[in-house]
Design a protein around this motif. Structure first.
Motif, PDB file in Angstrom:
ATOM      1  N   HIS A  98     -11.392   9.018  10.272  1.00  0.00           N
ATOM      2  CA  HIS A  98     -11.748   7.771  10.941  1.00  0.00           C
ATOM      3  C   HIS A  98     -10.668   6.702  10.797  1.00  0.00           C
ATOM      4  O   HIS A  98     -10.859   5.561  11.228  1.00  0.00           O
ATOM      5  N   VAL A  99      -9.550   7.064  10.183  1.00  0.00           N
ATOM      6  CA  VAL A  99      -8.439   6.132   9.945  1.00  0.00           C
ATOM      7  C   VAL A  99      -7.235   6.561  10.781  1.00  0.00           C
ATOM      8  O   VAL A  99      -6.839   7.731  10.748  1.00  0.00           O
ATOM      9  N   ASP A 100      -6.651   5.622  11.506  1.00  0.00           N
ATOM     10  CA  ASP A 100      -5.391   5.891  12.201  1.00  0.00           C
ATOM     11  C   ASP A 100      -4.267   5.674  11.186  1.00  0.00           C
ATOM     12  O   ASP A 100      -3.810   4.536  10.972  1.00  0.00           O
ATOM     13  N   VAL A 101      -3.865   6.746  10.550  1.00  0.00           N
ATOM     14  CA  VAL A 101      -2.890   6.661   9.464  1.00  0.00           C
ATOM     15  C   VAL A 101      -1.557   6.105   9.972  1.00  0.00           C
ATOM     16  O   VAL A 101      -0.932   5.258   9.327  1.00  0.00           O
ATOM     17  N   ALA A 102      -1.120   6.554  11.134  1.00  0.00           N
ATOM     18  CA  ALA A 102       0.171   6.100  11.667  1.00  0.00           C
ATOM     19  C   ALA A 102       0.157   4.598  11.903  1.00  0.00           C
ATOM     20  O   ALA A 102       1.134   3.893  11.579  1.00  0.00           O
ATOM     21  N   ALA A 103      -0.929   4.086  12.451  1.00  0.00           N
ATOM     22  CA  ALA A 103      -1.021   2.648  12.721  1.00  0.00           C
ATOM     23  C   ALA A 103      -1.052   1.849  11.424  1.00  0.00           C
ATOM     24  O   ALA A 103      -0.443   0.779  11.327  1.00  0.00           O
ATOM     25  N   ALA A 104      -1.768   2.361  10.424  1.00  0.00           N
ATOM     26  CA  ALA A 104      -1.832   1.665   9.139  1.00  0.00           C
ATOM     27  C   ALA A 104      -0.461   1.632   8.470  1.00  0.00           C
ATOM     28  O   ALA A 104      -0.033   0.597   7.940  1.00  0.00           O
ATOM     29  N   LYS A 105       0.230   2.759   8.496  1.00  0.00           N
ATOM     30  CA  LYS A 105       1.562   2.815   7.889  1.00  0.00           C
ATOM     31  C   LYS A 105       2.524   1.866   8.603  1.00  0.00           C
ATOM     32  O   LYS A 105       3.328   1.177   7.969  1.00  0.00           O
ATOM     33  N   SER A 106       2.445   1.836   9.935  1.00  0.00           N
ATOM     34  CA  SER A 106       3.330   0.977  10.708  1.00  0.00           C
ATOM     35  C   SER A 106       3.117  -0.488  10.368  1.00  0.00           C
ATOM     36  O   SER A 106       4.075  -1.272  10.312  1.00  0.00           O
ATOM     37  N   ARG A 107       1.894  -0.873  10.110  1.00  0.00           N
ATOM     38  CA  ARG A 107       1.582  -2.262   9.779  1.00  0.00           C
ATOM     39  C   ARG A 107       1.876  -2.593   8.323  1.00  0.00           C
ATOM     40  O   ARG A 107       1.966  -3.764   7.936  1.00  0.00           O
ATOM     41  N   GLY A 108       2.013  -1.568   7.477  1.00  0.00           N
ATOM     42  CA  GLY A 108       2.194  -1.808   6.053  1.00  0.00           C
ATOM     43  C   GLY A 108       0.888  -1.994   5.312  1.00  0.00           C
ATOM     44  O   GLY A 108       0.857  -2.528   4.196  1.00  0.00           O
ATOM     45  N   LEU A 109      -0.215  -1.527   5.922  1.00  0.00           N
ATOM     46  CA  LEU A 109      -1.537  -1.626   5.303  1.00  0.00           C
ATOM     47  C   LEU A 109      -1.737  -0.439   4.367  1.00  0.00           C
ATOM     48  O   LEU A 109      -1.599   0.716   4.775  1.00  0.00           O
TER      49      LEU A 109
END
Length: 337
Positions: A98-109
């Motif tokens: 349920h987590v968009d890992v790529a988007a989180a990594k890109s944001r630094g979250l």
């Protein structure tokens, strides 16, 4: 203690030194008590907080962390709208599809999960479903509730023997290995399929099968414990279910999308698949209502980790992760390093 206008959450006007977070899921009393003691922000109480409201609360309370679970989508669109001050999001689950890992990594979250703490209880539930399905316990329970216990021949109400049979485990991670240990307690022969063979010390007496098709042809029981990814979606489908010996039992306590449910329903209706034990479903909390009408299915509403001890441990582990990140230390359970 102030309340939100919508009576969804409790606000704790704590000293500035306390980390501020939004918890969108109702937590067990032990976890809620720690939230009140150690954190400030908005904590779901009467019902869960939805995505739109959570964004407003994160902004309103200048929160730096989000506590959520598998029913809450942390997708790219949501991550893009997170306030800039949010540093960490902790999911109260081991799975993270349920987590968009790529988007989180890109944001630094930083995103964390809760491995280890739910292994034993989820394996218990999976093996409970296996036993229940094999021995037709839902049918037996309903028979007694209908006061329909009458004379029966020796050939009536026969289930599938569990002890001494062969079980195939798809996904030999922590939970898969815990199921293998339980299976060995029933003198079962354990086969397993995974991306690669485990070191012998981790195989739990199981035999690695690189070829899933070859494994399925030998299994009276098959239990799913792999993560849900594009590669594993419908790993049990019409073709692979057809490779199981007639009268096999299917168990899924991982993710619903691992099974092509239409094919499973057809197999259960025809009797080619003797029974199934299901704790997860595609599209849950909605699920295919045809399962209810099948007497040879043991059903549960995604409760693999639902014990007091495990849910407490999961929630507290999330708070440990959040506290670590907000104090400048590395996360304990990051989804990536």
């Amino acid at each position: 203690m102030a309340e939100l206008d919508s009576p969804l959450a409790t606000l704790t006007p704590a000293p500035a030194a306390r980390p501020r977070l939004v918890s969108v899921r109702r937590m067990p009393p032990t976890v809620a008590a720690r939230l009140d003691r150690d954190f400030a922000g908005a904590f779901a109480v009467d019902r869960d907080i939805d995505r739109e409201e959570s964004l407003a609360l994160l902004e309103e309370h200048k929160a730096e962390a989000l506590l959520f679970s598998s029913g809450f989508k942390l997708d790219a669109g949501f991550i893009e709208r997170l306030p800039a001050r949010v540093k960490v999001a902790a999911t109260c689950s081991v799975g993270f599809d349920h987590v968009d890992v790529a988007a989180a990594k890109s944001r630094g979250l930083v995103v964390t999960n809760t491995p280890d703490v739910l292994t034993g209880c989820t394996a218990d539930l999976a093996f409970s479903l296996l036993l229940s399905a094999a021995r037709r316990l839902p049918e037996a329970d309903q028979m007694l509730r209908r006061d329909a216990w009458g004379p029966r021949a020796m050939g009536d109400f026969l289930g599938v023997r569990v002890w001494g049979q062969t079980i195939g485990i798809i996904g030999m991670g922590r939970i898969g290995r815990a199921v293998a240990r339980r299976a060995r307690g029933f003198d079962m022969r354990v086969l397993y399929h995974d991306a690669a063979q485990l070191p012998p010390a981790l195989e739990e007496g199981g035999h690695f099968m690189a070829d899933l098709d070859a494994m399925l042809g030998q299994c009276q029981f098959v239990s799913l414990h792999c993560p849900y990814t594009p590669a594993t979606r419908h790993i049990l489908n019409r073709r692979t279910l057809g490779l199981l010996p007639p009268g096999a039992v299917v168990v899924n306590a991982a993710r619903g999308g691992l099974i092509e449910e239409e094919a499973l329903i057809d197999g259960l209706k025809s009797g080619r698949i003797a029974a199934a034990g299901l704790d997860v479903f595609e599209g849950e909390p909605r699920f295919d209502r045809r399962f209810i009408d099948l007497p040879n299915v043991s059903l549960a509403p995604h409760i693999g980790s639902a014990t007091v001890e495990t849910r407490d441990a999961m929630g507290l582990r999330c708070l440990d992760n959040i506290a670590a990140v907000l104090s400048g230390r590395p996360a304990i359970d990051p989804l990536w390093s």
